[in-house]
Design a protein around this motif. Structure first.
Motif, short mmCIF file in Angstrom:
data_model
loop_
_atom_site.label_atom_id
_atom_site.label_comp_id
_atom_site.label_asym_id
_atom_site.label_seq_id
_atom_site.Cartn_x
_atom_site.Cartn_y
_atom_site.Cartn_z
N LYS A 10 -38.31 -35.86 26.89
CA LYS A 10 -39.07 -36.92 26.24
C LYS A 10 -39.18 -36.67 24.74
N ARG A 11 -39.42 -35.40 24.35
CA ARG A 11 -39.54 -35.07 22.93
C ARG A 11 -38.22 -35.28 22.19
N GLU A 12 -37.10 -34.87 22.81
CA GLU A 12 -35.81 -35.03 22.16
C GLU A 12 -35.40 -36.50 22.05
N ILE A 13 -35.79 -37.30 23.02
CA ILE A 13 -35.51 -38.75 22.92
C ILE A 13 -36.25 -39.34 21.73
N GLU A 14 -37.53 -38.96 21.59
CA GLU A 14 -38.33 -39.47 20.47
C GLU A 14 -37.78 -38.97 19.14
N ARG A 15 -37.31 -37.73 19.10
CA ARG A 15 -36.82 -37.15 17.85
C ARG A 15 -35.49 -37.76 17.42
N THR A 16 -34.61 -38.01 18.39
CA THR A 16 -33.25 -38.47 18.05
C THR A 16 -33.06 -39.98 18.18
N GLY A 17 -33.92 -40.62 18.93
CA GLY A 17 -33.73 -42.05 19.19
C GLY A 17 -32.64 -42.33 20.22
N ILE A 18 -32.16 -41.28 20.94
CA ILE A 18 -31.13 -41.46 21.97
C ILE A 18 -31.85 -41.63 23.31
N SER A 19 -32.10 -42.86 23.71
CA SER A 19 -32.91 -43.12 24.91
C SER A 19 -32.22 -42.71 26.20
N TYR B 256 -28.43 -27.90 29.91
CA TYR B 256 -27.77 -28.57 28.79
C TYR B 256 -28.38 -29.97 28.60
N ILE B 257 -28.12 -30.54 27.41
CA ILE B 257 -28.50 -31.93 27.12
C ILE B 257 -27.21 -32.75 27.06
N GLU B 258 -27.14 -33.79 27.84
CA GLU B 258 -25.94 -34.63 27.88
C GLU B 258 -26.17 -35.93 27.10
N VAL B 259 -25.21 -36.25 26.23
CA VAL B 259 -25.29 -37.45 25.38
C VAL B 259 -23.99 -38.25 25.53
N ARG B 260 -24.12 -39.53 25.78
CA ARG B 260 -22.93 -40.38 25.85
C ARG B 260 -22.25 -40.45 24.48
N ASN B 261 -20.91 -40.64 24.47
CA ASN B 261 -20.15 -40.65 23.22
C ASN B 261 -20.63 -41.73 22.24
N THR B 262 -21.19 -42.81 22.77
CA THR B 262 -21.66 -43.89 21.89
C THR B 262 -22.82 -43.47 21.03
N HIS B 263 -23.48 -42.34 21.38
CA HIS B 263 -24.66 -41.89 20.62
C HIS B 263 -24.45 -40.53 19.96
N ASP C 143 -23.17 -39.64 17.27
CA ASP C 143 -23.43 -39.56 15.84
C ASP C 143 -24.91 -39.34 15.53
N LYS C 144 -25.77 -39.48 16.55
CA LYS C 144 -27.20 -39.25 16.36
C LYS C 144 -27.62 -37.82 16.72
N VAL C 145 -26.67 -37.01 17.16
CA VAL C 145 -27.00 -35.65 17.60
C VAL C 145 -27.45 -34.81 16.40
N PRO C 146 -28.60 -34.14 16.48
CA PRO C 146 -29.09 -33.30 15.37
C PRO C 146 -28.16 -32.12 15.10
N GLU C 147 -28.21 -31.59 13.88
CA GLU C 147 -27.33 -30.49 13.48
C GLU C 147 -27.65 -29.19 14.20
N ASP C 148 -28.92 -29.05 14.66
CA ASP C 148 -29.29 -27.78 15.29
C ASP C 148 -28.88 -27.71 16.77
N TRP C 149 -28.30 -28.77 17.30
CA TRP C 149 -27.77 -28.72 18.66
C TRP C 149 -26.41 -28.04 18.65
N ILE C 150 -26.11 -27.27 19.69
CA ILE C 150 -24.85 -26.55 19.79
C ILE C 150 -24.03 -27.16 20.93
N TYR D 190 -24.76 -30.41 25.16
CA TYR D 190 -25.24 -29.54 24.09
C TYR D 190 -26.32 -28.58 24.62
N ILE D 191 -26.55 -27.56 23.85
CA ILE D 191 -27.62 -26.61 24.12
C ILE D 191 -28.44 -26.45 22.85
N THR D 192 -29.75 -26.21 23.02
CA THR D 192 -30.61 -25.94 21.86
C THR D 192 -31.20 -24.55 22.00
N GLU D 193 -31.73 -24.02 20.92
CA GLU D 193 -32.35 -22.69 20.98
C GLU D 193 -33.51 -22.68 21.96
#
Length: 600
Positions: free
Chosen positions: A455-464, A477-484, A486-493, A504-507
């Motif tokens: 929920k926090r990452e959705i609010e932070r990135t706007g990727i619903s 892991y966090i899974e993001v569709r290719n259409t979104h 470009d909204k992935v934060p830089e701190d995601w790996i 992706y994975i986060t710290e």
């Protein structure tokens, strides 16, 4: 024909097995491999037949194979008793190190040898019977005998003629008898072939060694305090029993705290023929009823065992008989006391054997909770016995020690519905250890944590449409569709690329993963540690628990006599030192019991 694991060029595992098997070749070896106990070769054939488990074959190197049969390690309490009841000696070979911490073959060693006479498992033991291990030391003119019930701690010796020894063997019906290997034929010629025998080498029957072994065990400078100093052959037999406990890896035996002598002049000598012909414990006919079935109104297993002892070893001291009958007379006139004591004794369980399990370290969390119930019942029993300072029950009441602080500790530390085995559910209560509580919060609230993180990452990135998931290969892991993407934060790996999505994975997620994946193992390790501390604490109360158990068993038998006297309309006898037996309007208890109601 079965193959022998020793007969081929073995794999490293089978070489290790063969080394363990050679230590106890006549025992079925349960060999721990991962989460299973395995048996091999002839043992596997025996185990599969006795236990009804699947017999297979496996490759063993050099193009050979070996029979194999196994069962999950957590099913030991189910399968082990069945092997022992089938007359098998069973050696348990455990993994002595954590397989996760070694790259080499796991070290293994035999930790216990179970035989019919040294069994501690409830599924093997009869609740209303003792499980005696005997040792017979045959000399030219005298015979020594020792009897030990390792499940209760009762230890006795006697010596005398071979006829007297035969009498004691018939009285106590041991489940296993130890004899010198060189005298096994002499034993069979003297006492017959009906007993289960185990053999010790002659060096285990050396008098000086046996005496010193008893002194070390009891922590005394002589055996005079036990009244057995002159029972030389009996001492040899008792020392050999302690030697056998070492051989079978029963080192935790602090509950064996005293030894008594079975002096002939304390009891009426009933030989095995008298016990059988009088049908005291068993009837000769299928429809017959033994005396014990008529008079046994005991409420606890330990009371039932003591009643059998009293029945086959009747007192010949009028003063001690008077003491018992006086208490029975008192109880027959106190209905409220009888009912209250009966209710408490019914709930006390087998405190005698629970105490032994504390001493041997084999008490389960569920049994520890039963111990708490037993200790709480002791408090009520003591109150009833001491309600009147001059009442006949005061002597028994003074022997009862409720161990209230231990009962409170168990209540505070254990979950009330604790399982029968560590690792099969929560055992330690919340609030006992903050580290344990934190680990449980991590483990049990993981779903909520991940929902909140998503929920926090959705609010932070706007990727619903992003979602947090897990698989065994990549972990969390966090899974993001290719259409979104470009909204992935830089701190995601980036962890993995799919056709239509990125993972992706986060710290924060990495830290959470490392915490939750080790939580279960850490919880179990902590619970084992804390529970071990509780058992060690309970061990400090062992003398008080044993004393209380003996007192309650005695009270249970006397209460049984009182209830039987009321139910059967028995009266108090007058016992004296004279030679006259004068019975008026006597009734045979068994015949009367079997008469129909219209013919009392």
């Amino acid at each position: 024909m079965a193959t022998s694991p020793k007969s081929r060029e073995d794999t490293p595992l089978m070489k290790q097995y063969a080394a363990a098997k050679s230590l106890n070749p006549d025992a079925v070896l349960l060999f721990r491999v991962g989460d299973f106990y395995e048996t091999f070769g002839d043992d596997a054939i025996k185990a599969s037949e006795i236990l009804g488990i699947t017999l297979t074959r496996r490759s063993n190197g050099a193009a050979s194979s070996v029979e194999l049969a196994g069962f999950p390690y957590h099913a030991l309490d189910t399968y082990l008793p069945r092997l022992v009841r089938a007359g098998q000696r069973v050696a348990i070979c455990e993994q002595l190190e954590d397989p996760k911490l070694t790259k080499d073959l796991v070290k293994r060693g035999i930790t216990e040898l179970i035989t019919p006479g040294v069994a501690l498992y409830d599924q093997v033991l009869e609740h209303k019977e003792n499980n005696f291990l005997a040792c017979v030391h045959l000399e030219k003119t005298r015979t020594g005998l020792a009897l030990l019930d390792v499940s209760t701690g009762e230890f006795m010796i006697a010596e005398g003629t071979r006829d007297q020894t035969d009498h004691w063997l018939g009285t106590f019906s041991p489940k296993e008898i130890l004899v010198e290997r060189s005298k096994q034929n002499l034993f069979r010629e003297t006492f017959g072939t009906r007993y289960y025998l185990s053999y010790l080498e002659d060096w285990a029957f050396v008098a000086d060694t046996a005496y010193e072994k008893l002194l070390r065990h009891f922590g005394t400078t002589s055996l005079k305090g036990f009244g057995i100093e002159s029972d030389h052959e009996g001492i040899v037999a008792a020392g050999a029993i302690l030697q056998y406990l070492e051989i079978t890896h029963h080192e935790r035996i602090s509950h064996i705290s005293k030894i008594i002598s079975l002096h002939e002049n304390n009891y009426v000598g009933l030989d095995k023929f008298s016990i059988s012909n009088l049908e005291l414990l068993q009837s000769s006919g299928e429809s017959g009823v033994p005396l014990i079935s008529v008079i046994d109104q005991t409420k606890s297993p330990m009371g039932a065992r003591l009643l059998k002892r009293w029945l086959v070893m009747p007192l010949c001291d009028p003063e001690r008989i008077h003491q018992r009958s006086h208490i029975v007379e008192y109880l027959t006139g106190e209905e409220d006391v009888r009912n209250s004591l009966g209710e408490q004794i019914s709930g006390i369980g087998d405190l005698e054997r629970l105490s032994a399990k504390v001493a041997t370290g084999k008490i389960s969390p569920r049994e520890m909770n039963q111990l708490r119930v037993s200790l709480n019942a002791l408090r009520q029993i003591k109150q009833y016995c001491l309600a009147e300072a001059s009442a006949p029950l005061a002597g028994i009441g003074n022997q009862v020690i409720p161990c209230e602080s231990l009962a409170e500790q168990i209540q505070r530390m254990l979950i009330e519905e604790a399982p029968a085995m560590l690792g099969k559910g929560p055992v330690i209560a919340r609030g006992v250890d903050s580290g344990l509580d934190e680990l449980r919060d991590i483990l049990y609230s993981g779903k909520d944590y991940l929902i909140n993180l998503q929920k926090r990452e959705i609010e932070r990135t706007g990727i619903s449409s992003l979602k947090v998931s897990f698989n065994n290969v990549f972990g969390y892991y966090i899974e993001v569709r290719n259409t979104h993407k470009d909204k992935v934060p830089e701190d995601w790996i980036r962890r993995q690329t799919l056709v239509s999505a990125e993972r992706y994975i986060t710290e924060e997620l990495k830290e959470y993963e490392s915490r939750i994946l080790g939580a279960e193992d850490k919880i179990l390790a902590l619970e084992v540690k804390i529970y071990g501390e509780l058992v060690a604490s309970a061990l400090q109360y062992l003398p008080q628990m044993q004393q209380s158990a003996h007192a309650v068993a005695r009270l249970d038998v006397l209460l049984s006599f009182a209830n039987t006297a009321i139910k059967r309309n028995y009266c108090k006898p007058v016992v004296c030192q004279g030679d006259v037996i004068d019975i008026k309007q006597g009734r045979h208890p068994v015949i009367e019991y079997q008469l129909p109601p219209e013919n009392p």
